[in-house]
Design a protein around this motif. Sequence first.
Motif, mmCIF file in Angstrom:
data_model
loop_
_atom_site.group_PDB
_atom_site.id
_atom_site.type_symbol
_atom_site.label_atom_id
_atom_site.label_comp_id
_atom_site.label_asym_id
_atom_site.label_seq_id
_atom_site.Cartn_x
_atom_site.Cartn_y
_atom_site.Cartn_z
ATOM 1 N N ARG A 133 13.274 8.415 32.164
ATOM 2 C CA ARG A 133 13.540 7.200 32.941
ATOM 3 C C ARG A 133 12.270 6.409 33.233
ATOM 4 N N LEU A 134 11.133 7.078 33.228
ATOM 5 C CA LEU A 134 9.861 6.412 33.497
ATOM 6 C C LEU A 134 9.268 5.734 32.265
ATOM 7 N N ASP A 155 10.160 3.471 29.483
ATOM 8 C CA ASP A 155 10.921 2.450 28.764
ATOM 9 C C ASP A 155 10.260 2.151 27.427
ATOM 10 N N ALA A 174 8.093 -1.114 27.214
ATOM 11 C CA ALA A 174 6.824 -0.941 27.917
ATOM 12 C C ALA A 174 5.889 -0.020 27.135
ATOM 13 N N VAL A 221 2.294 4.017 31.521
ATOM 14 C CA VAL A 221 3.625 3.442 31.752
ATOM 15 C C VAL A 221 4.333 4.195 32.867
ATOM 16 N N ALA A 222 4.266 5.530 32.814
ATOM 17 C CA ALA A 222 4.914 6.338 33.843
ATOM 18 C C ALA A 222 4.294 6.094 35.212
ATOM 19 N N SER A 263 2.789 3.427 36.309
ATOM 20 C CA SER A 263 3.215 2.105 36.786
ATOM 21 C C SER A 263 4.637 2.137 37.323
ATOM 22 N N ALA A 264 5.502 2.861 36.620
ATOM 23 C CA ALA A 264 6.907 2.972 37.072
ATOM 24 C C ALA A 264 7.006 3.724 38.396
ATOM 25 N N ARG A 312 8.256 2.170 42.386
ATOM 26 C CA ARG A 312 9.527 2.636 42.990
ATOM 27 C C ARG A 312 9.672 2.127 44.419
#
Length: 304
Positions: free
Chosen positions: A14-15, A17, A20, A296-297, A299-300, A304
């Motif tokens: 889910r983290l 994408d 991205a 990317v993870a 940043s996600a 949140r």
Amino acid sequence: METIEVFDARATARLLDFSALVEALKQATLEHAAGLIHAPVRMSVPLEDGGVFLSMPASAAEIAIHKLVSVSPANVAKNLPTIFGTVTVCDGATGQPEFILDGPTVTGRRTAALSMLGVRLLHPHTPSSFLLIGSGQQARFHAAAIGQLYPDASLYVRGLHMEAERDFCAAMNQSGVAVMSACEGKPHDIDTVITVTTSKTPVYTEAANAGRLVIGVGAFTPDAAEIAPQTVKASTVFVDDLNATREEAGDLIQAAVDWPAVRSLASASKEPVPKDKPILLKTVGSGAWDLAACRVARSAIRGR
């Protein structure tokens, strides 16, 4: 010491994408080429029954990561996953651990995203059809990436046998990605082929084609080759990591590729790519690409 958050496979996915990831990987290829990301060729030690234990660290100014994974083909007979592992993400200045991701998920999604970056940079036109050769876990990651980023393209799979193809198609169709069996669909005019097997002998032997992009993903040891030597020799070759592929890319090593003519994927972002010649992209992986995924993870998580 604060508790470090650990993300399982589903939470890690889910983290990460795919859109991205492609953007982060494009930036990482340029930084790696410029020496701004430090990522040595992975260290490998043997496990029993033909398995390997792989260590892949990488660092940049703001982040440092360490991926530790095992690859054990014999696990299939034991009804276990072939790959286990984790990625530890740390602050780039202090080294303080921040969180831990599922290693196979990071590997699978960033590898598929790297192939999609290759499609973006190297394909002579917008792809209309894909053929995945292989029906394992990496094929599933690639199918998911293609389904998200190229939803209008036809997607076929060629497994070891028809039953494997049918099972793969059923699983992917249930997940919302339309895939057709190559045995049943009889694809023609395929413009993008991606090999995702662990085969020691070539699974793709067709002549090089100027209208078709070929991407070799599965083989990552000198004794393994998914793509026939004659296809390699007749193609303009790009690679994800020049140093790593010199040591690990059996497809290129066994074909006695002309290494001075081999270009990095980073160069495709800055210099023209020939559109009238057969193009082949060979990837073997790098800690730098795991680092891009961890950006990317992170940043996600912070969003949140």
